[in-house]
Write an enzyme that holds these catalytic residues in place. Structure first.
Site, PDB file in Angstrom:
ATOM      1  N   GLU A 149       0.789  -0.936  -0.069  1.00 19.69           N
ATOM      2  CA  GLU A 149       0.019  -0.062  -0.067  1.00 19.69           C
ATOM      3  C   GLU A 149       0.877   1.176  -0.193  1.00 19.69           C
ATOM      4  OE1 GLU A 149      -3.598  -1.695   2.816  1.00 19.69           O
ATOM      5  OE2 GLU A 149      -2.691   0.024   3.256  1.00 19.69           O
ATOM      6  N   TYR A 205     -10.324  -4.593   3.975  1.00 21.91           N
ATOM      7  CA  TYR A 205      -9.448  -4.108   5.035  1.00 21.91           C
ATOM      8  C   TYR A 205     -10.314  -3.630   6.243  1.00 21.91           C
ATOM      9  CZ  TYR A 205      -5.529  -1.036   6.997  1.00 21.91           C
ATOM     10  OH  TYR A 205      -4.638  -0.305   7.758  1.00 21.91           O
ATOM     11  N   ASP A 215      -6.106   9.505  10.146  1.00 23.05           N
ATOM     12  CA  ASP A 215      -4.873   8.981  10.410  1.00 23.05           C
ATOM     13  C   ASP A 215      -4.012   9.501  11.577  1.00 23.05           C
ATOM     14  OD1 ASP A 215      -3.679   7.119   8.293  1.00 23.05           O
ATOM     15  OD2 ASP A 215      -4.240   8.720   6.859  1.00 23.05           O
TER      16      ASP A 215
END
Lengths: 406, 272
Positions: free
Chosen positions: B50, B176, B61
């Site tokens: 990734e 994911y 994040d």
């Protein structure tokens, strides 16, 4: 752009949260279920008369509404043109329009059984309003604020603490409002179970732009009623300052379908639009992009990286604007202009001396535009400017610029 | 039509082991070092790569990946350079799948059709775009699928049985699973709930399920690999980059080595 004028400018957003191409729900999957839950809860509350009645009661007895519509006689004489009125939302409890929205959202949070409230703040006005309402209802309150803004707005940081809120500095990126928003979103993602995110402006993922607008529309509804009572007719023009755009949307929305009313939003031009990066005028100097959950006009570079806005006013230096404003701009229903730091500072001083009102630096931008256009309008032209906040919080910033020692 | 991602997961299934999915930020700490890091990942044990596309405001994040993005931007990384990085990587490696991960704005500004065309030509295989939930599928997910590329979606602990069909409707390649509520790299996954959630999600999708957010050690990777089809490691690698830098933030001879050593260690966990 070839766009068809809609029959009404007041029907948005659509079921996907869109105003034309603007708005939407651009958030991480973790937040999607919460946003859908909030949308439903708000729909239910809106349809429930007891919710509106409870809100109205708090607005009247706690916030101090309705706020006066004041004829600014000396300002009118000085400028020699349009008859100028101030919608005095700076007289609200906590000193700005922000509390209108906060009361609505906190009552909604209580209805949803949420016990922990988070908020972002730039100048600190929304943070203070949120801390105030949380104190009133005994809710835990966490306010994210850019480290740079905490330094610029020390009195508000202290006020929030006095009210029992925890103020958390946003230390990433440019350490201003946009970063505070990022941090609040990060908190929300990590605390989805019990947390209500109280957004302070007409931006963010759907349903926030609609919900915040609805709660702020009390400004425009009162203005309409008060003007009809005083002058027997609608105003000819409305002027309001825009960062994210909540005070402006609150004033404008009830008038959007009154086609004869000219509507003007004033963005912060900072050190001037020509500087490219030292301003916060998202419409004049930005273009459509996606940030903080919605598509709207943003300040960014050619690679889609966000540029931090600059303005003398910490409440206006957000690199975006509410999506409904973006749409109203494209539809040409609202005219978006800008005023520089210097112009706002002049308006600030003039207002202090002529009207005995110390305005916040945010509405000083609106007043700067009033100073430009009022002299060119006839004496029977009725102009309303939204005095959306008082300037107590800004005296340190202004003192520094004027070289005064406190 | 099968993609590199489909083929890689099918091959690993044959081998009877989970995939190690590694995340690094493009251009961190600079273009050259980042190229060195990425080209060495397969040999170190990465099965899927990734590549983070740096963005100024990465709202999902944690501090490590935020800092990596800002380092890359400060070193002059752009979307074009990120695609160039993939092109360079593909010169020596035709098999390892590459997933571009990031936020929508830089893609939107680049232009969706042009970006898909350029990314495909460079050798990318799929995308994870954090701020594009199923409600916005028309923006990029559908065009990506039409271009023959994978759109990998994040499933989270809030993806309940009611929500799951919506999330998986247009997902391809793999899923994911974000093992914790929160941002990248801050909390350690609770292994018990990972197992329960992976098994629950399997009822909704036939796709391989990879688990990430907070995986830092070979131990954790080994435990997760028992229940999942892949383990994603991101913040730990990005932190390894950060720790190897000089005080002025410049790369050292240790930078790429540090990342590869950590990947090799975690790969041992996944494979054992």
């Amino acid at each position: 752009m070839n766009v068809k004028t809609p029959n009404s400018f007041r029907t948005g957003p659509d079921e996907n949260g869109l105003f034309g191409i603007y708005g939407g729900r651009f958030v991480a999957e973790t937040l999607m279920p919460l946003i859908l839950e909030l949308e439903q809860a708000y729909k239910d509350a809106k349809a429930d008369r007891s919710f509106q009645a409870e809100l109205d009661d708090f607005l009247e007895h706690y916030v101090g509404r309705p706020s006066p519509l004041y004829f600014a006689e000396r300002m009118t004489e000085h400028l020699g043109g349009a008859k100028i009125y101030f919608k005095r939302d700076e007289l609200n409890h906590t000193g700005a329009h922000k509390i209108n929205n906060v009361m609505g959202q906190i009552l909604l949070a209580r209805r949803m059984g949420k016990k922990r409230i988070i908020a972002e703040t730039g100048a600190g006005q929304h943070g203070v309003a949120t801390a105030t309402a949380c104190a009133r209802f005994g809710l835990e309150c966490i306010v994210y604020m850019g480290e740079v803004d905490m330094e610029r707005q020390k009195p508000n940081v202290f006020r929030m603490k006095l009210l029992g809120a925890k103020v958390v500095p946003a230390k990433s990126g440019s350490r201003t409002l946009k970063d505070a928003l990022n941090e609040a979103l990060r908190d929300w993602v990590a605390n989805v179970e019990d947390t209500f995110y109280c957004i302070g402006t007409v931006a963010g993922p759907h349903p926030y732009p609609e919900m915040v607008r609805d709660f702020q529309s009390v400004i425009g509804r009162e203005t309409k009623e008060q003007m009809l009572k005083r002058e027997g007719r609608l105003p000819d023009s409305l002027v309001a300052a825009i960062g994210g755009g909540s005070n402006a949307m609150g004033l404008f929305h009830p008038f959007l379908d009154d086609k004869e009313v000219e509507i003007i939003g004033v963005e912060a031009a900072g050190l001037g639009l020509r500087t490219k990066t030292k301003h916060a005028a998202s419409i004049a100097g930005g273009r459509p992009g996606v940030l903080h959950g919605n598509r709207t006009y943003l300040l960014m570079d050619d690679d889609g990286q966000i540029i931090e806005g600059h303005s003398i006013s910490a409440g206006l230096d957000y690199p975006g604007i509410g999506p409904e404003h973006a749409w109203l701009h494209d539809m040409k229903r609202v005219e978006y202009v800008s005023a520089t730091d210097k112009e706002a500072l002049e308006a600030f001083q003039l207002c202090c001396r002529l009207e005995g009102i110390i305005p916040a630096l945010e509405p000083s931008h609106a007043l700067a535009h009033v100073m430009k256009i009022a002299p060119q309008r006839p004496k029977d032209h009725l102009m309303v400017m939204n005095m959306c906040g008082r300037g107590d919080k800004d005296i340190f910033t202004v003192a520094e610029i004027l070289g005064a020692k406190l | 039509m099968t993609t590199r991602i489909d083929r890689r997961f099918a091959a690993l299934k044959q081998e009877g082991r989970a995939a190690l999915v590694t995340f690094v930020t493009a251009g961190d700490p600079d273009y050259e070092t980042s190229l060195k890091i990425i080209t060495g990942l397969p040999k170190a044990g990465a099965d899927v790569i990734e590549i983070g596309m740096p963005f100024t405001d990465p709202m999902a994040d944690g501090p490590a990946i935020q800092a990596a993005g800002l380092r890359a931007l400060a070193a002059g990384q752009t979307m074009k350079k990120t695609l160039k990085l993939i092109k360079e990587f593909r010169k020596a490696d035709q098999d390892t799948p590459i997933v571009l991960m990031g936020y929508y704005n830089p893609i939107y500004v680049y232009g969706v059709p042009k970006f898909l065309k350029d990314a495909k030509a460079a050798g990318a295989d799929g995308f994870i775009i954090v701020d594009l939930p199923p409600e916005e599928d028309g923006e990029f997910c559908i065009p990506a699928l039409e271009a023959g590329m994978n759109f990998i979606r994040l499933a989270t602990p809030t993806t309940d049985d009611h929500r799951a069909p919506t999330v998986f409707r247009n997902t391809s390649g793999f899923v994911y699973y974000v093992s914790v509520l929160g941002i990248t790299g801050t909390k350690a996954p609770d292994l018990k709930s990972v197992k329960a959630n992976v098994n629950r999600l399997r009822k909704h999708t036939p796709l391989p399920i990879c688990v990430g957010f907070g995986v830092k050690s070979a131990e954790q990777a080994r435990a997760i690999a028992k229940d999942a089809d892949g383990v994603v490691v991101g913040s730990a690698l990005v932190s390894a980059v950060e720790k190897s830098l000089t005080k002025a933030g410049k790369p050292t001879s240790k930078t790429a080595k540090a990342v590869h050593a950590l990947v090799a260690e975690i790969a041992q966990g996944v494979r054992s």
